[in-house]
Design a protein around this motif. Sequence first.
Motif, PDB file in Angstrom:
ATOM      1  N   VAL A 184       0.724  -1.222  -0.101  1.00 31.71           N
ATOM      2  CA  VAL A 184       0.063  -0.233   0.010  1.00 31.71           C
ATOM      3  C   VAL A 184       0.803   1.284   0.124  1.00 31.71           C
ATOM      4  O   VAL A 184       0.630   2.074  -0.809  1.00 31.71           O
ATOM      5  CB  VAL A 184      -0.983   0.107   1.323  1.00 31.71           C
TER       6      VAL A 184
ATOM      7  N   GLU B 193       1.324   3.895   2.221  1.00 28.98           N
ATOM      8  CA  GLU B 193       0.463   4.863   2.270  1.00 28.98           C
ATOM      9  C   GLU B 193       1.350   6.122   2.536  1.00 28.98           C
ATOM     10  O   GLU B 193       0.994   7.152   2.062  1.00 28.98           O
ATOM     11  CB  GLU B 193      -0.543   4.624   3.511  1.00 28.98           C
ATOM     12  N   CYS B 194       2.492   6.332   3.248  1.00 32.81           N
ATOM     13  CA  CYS B 194       3.081   7.519   3.542  1.00 32.81           C
ATOM     14  C   CYS B 194       4.307   7.577   2.457  1.00 32.81           C
ATOM     15  O   CYS B 194       4.895   8.588   2.618  1.00 32.81           O
ATOM     16  CB  CYS B 194       3.658   7.396   4.870  1.00 32.81           C
TER      17      CYS B 194
ATOM     18  N   GLU C 117       8.406   7.219   4.097  1.00 33.09           N
ATOM     19  CA  GLU C 117       8.752   7.869   4.910  1.00 33.09           C
ATOM     20  C   GLU C 117       8.878   7.342   6.533  1.00 33.09           C
ATOM     21  O   GLU C 117       8.977   7.955   7.478  1.00 33.09           O
ATOM     22  CB  GLU C 117       8.007   9.443   5.012  1.00 33.09           C
ATOM     23  N   LEU C 118       8.716   5.999   6.374  1.00 33.73           N
ATOM     24  CA  LEU C 118       8.740   5.414   7.551  1.00 33.73           C
ATOM     25  C   LEU C 118       7.767   5.718   8.561  1.00 33.73           C
ATOM     26  O   LEU C 118       8.068   5.809   9.774  1.00 33.73           O
ATOM     27  CB  LEU C 118      10.144   5.550   8.102  1.00 33.73           C
ATOM     28  N   SER C 119       6.674   5.737   8.144  1.00 34.11           N
ATOM     29  CA  SER C 119       5.508   6.371   9.033  1.00 34.11           C
ATOM     30  C   SER C 119       4.102   5.678   9.105  1.00 34.11           C
ATOM     31  O   SER C 119       3.357   5.908   9.823  1.00 34.11           O
ATOM     32  CB  SER C 119       5.227   7.930   8.525  1.00 34.11           C
ATOM     33  N   CYS C 120       4.197   4.554   8.073  1.00 30.82           N
ATOM     34  CA  CYS C 120       2.815   4.093   7.958  1.00 30.82           C
ATOM     35  C   CYS C 120       2.680   2.467   8.284  1.00 30.82           C
ATOM     36  O   CYS C 120       1.836   1.818   8.546  1.00 30.82           O
ATOM     37  CB  CYS C 120       1.872   4.568   6.710  1.00 30.82           C
TER      38      CYS C 120
ATOM     39  N   MET D 251       8.348   0.433  13.983  1.00 31.04           N
ATOM     40  CA  MET D 251       7.120   0.343  13.048  1.00 31.04           C
ATOM     41  C   MET D 251       6.515  -0.915  12.705  1.00 31.04           C
ATOM     42  O   MET D 251       5.300  -1.189  12.485  1.00 31.04           O
ATOM     43  CB  MET D 251       7.306   1.197  11.610  1.00 31.04           C
TER      44      MET D 251
ATOM     45  N   GLU E 237       5.853  -3.059  14.516  1.00 28.04           N
ATOM     46  CA  GLU E 237       4.835  -3.749  15.473  1.00 28.04           C
ATOM     47  C   GLU E 237       3.275  -3.137  15.017  1.00 28.04           C
ATOM     48  O   GLU E 237       2.440  -3.494  15.474  1.00 28.04           O
ATOM     49  CB  GLU E 237       4.983  -3.191  16.838  1.00 28.04           C
ATOM     50  N   ALA E 238       3.337  -2.235  13.756  1.00 27.64           N
ATOM     51  CA  ALA E 238       2.152  -1.646  13.390  1.00 27.64           C
ATOM     52  C   ALA E 238       1.561  -2.307  12.243  1.00 27.64           C
ATOM     53  O   ALA E 238       0.587  -1.983  11.597  1.00 27.64           O
ATOM     54  CB  ALA E 238       2.367  -0.166  13.181  1.00 27.64           C
ATOM     55  N   THR E 239       2.219  -3.385  11.900  1.00 28.40           N
ATOM     56  CA  THR E 239       1.866  -4.155  10.461  1.00 28.40           C
ATOM     57  C   THR E 239       0.409  -4.859  10.826  1.00 28.40           C
ATOM     58  O   THR E 239       0.107  -5.414  11.832  1.00 28.40           O
ATOM     59  CB  THR E 239       2.812  -5.077  10.224  1.00 28.40           C
TER      60      THR E 239
END
Lengths: 414, 107
Positions: B37, B39-40, B43-46, B71, B73-75
């Motif tokens: 996807v 999305e960012c 930029e290592l933000s999403c 990050m 951990e946000a997948t």
Amino acid sequence: MHIEPTATDRIVVVGGGQAGADFVAALRMAGHQGPVTLVGAEPGYPYARPPLSKAYLSGKATAEDLYIRPPAMYEQQGIDLRTGTRVTAIDRTARHVVLADGERLSYAHLVLATGGRARRLPAPGLDAAPNVHYLRTLADVAAMRHRFVPGARLAVVGGGYVGLEVAAVARQVGLDVTVLEALPRVLARVTAPQVSAFYQRVHTEEGVDIRVDTAVTGFAFASDGSVAAVELKSGERIDADLVLVGIGLVPDTELAEQAGLAVDNGIVVDEYCRTEDPAVLAIGDCTSHPCGEHGGRRRLESVPNASEQARVAAATVTGSLQPYTAIPWFWSDQYDVKLQTTGLSTGYDEVVIRGTTETGRSFAAFYLKDGLVRAADVVCSPRDFTAARKLVAARARVAPEALRDLSVPLKQLL
Amino acid sequence: MPRVVFVRPDGTKQEADASDGASVMQAATANLVPGIVAECGGELSCATCHVFVDEQWLGALPARSEDEEEMLEATSEEPTDASRLCCQITLDASLDGIVVHIPKTQK
């Protein structure tokens, strides 16, 4: 396989920003093989805007680095890209758009991804001043970059994200920066007082002169028409070599209005990005869309919203309706401070700070309503952002003491 | 021109050409690879460009940064030792042919 364009199955997209570019890609990924024309008023290939106020302004990125997709993609995917081209009218009855040169493009579906433009500061002489800048397009930044030299005096009008991001880059380049905010705190419309105070402290530590409660009343001009100083209500004058005005975005809704579509702080769409005309959709910054709560509507200025609506609209056009359900999120980079926000903080009744905003550069602010986690601003902790996203998605009921307790990983609260 | 082989959850492979210095994420978005996807925009933000790097290529990659680690951990899908955000994998000749697996749930 080459498909001859026909009048009956062409999809026309108006607007070559994030939403438009993401839409054409999403449309192909969703399996649409028919003709697609993307008409954009700006010259060049669609590019990402977030780096404009960061890497591009500081010179770390080139215009090519900002391309949302490589130029070859459009050709490979058979996308008819018409940039530097304006759409002047929509004829919904005949189902075509009119281009500035008079050409008409018929459509089966029309997607309005018109975005918005920087809100102008209405002051006599300002529009003609060569050193007054706005930040929305590549051209805006290209016009101001040469003024970003060490020692130059920058006055930023507006303490929102754009103004603060520019201030951060300017300090890193070595400019002398003053930020002028009319409200009692920066970021007042988007965040809690504690988060505003944090950003004011960080910018002050970085050498920015932050002035809140400061109304700009006028400008003093040099003989060549450029601004020499910003005049404040207090009577003070801020000498400036350049001025950046960051006072918000005005959605581009005129085409839709002229075509008789409903506009209410944005082009009115449903959760499938459809306007009241089944052949016309709208996506991105220019839309007013349902927000699910109490039947309300909202307009969001963000890349994730543009991308998500692009995917939703691609699904709608290809006949597999998927409602917009994504939780808004947002990010901002200033100095070494990475902010990640999830959810919308409007309408909260309690703010819980995890960590401290008074020292250091990492904390999280949780926004609660009726005890449920509704939104969070997370500074420099991707790990907490991850957990915060899940807490917001779940509308979790978490005791404020637990959120505050740094000895308990947020993950354990899920 | 380094190539990247994307393996979809159903096992189909999609090969993409990339330019030297591009990231695996850019190779994916350039070639409309479903499931990346991004999305960012890198930029290592999403955390929406999560991939599982094929075992035989894991050793060829530099270690994850602390930010990438956090990050991950946000997948959408539980990360493993083979997990990377593919915006952080820069391609060069040594990675020609790198194989990455796309998570099922990333949309």
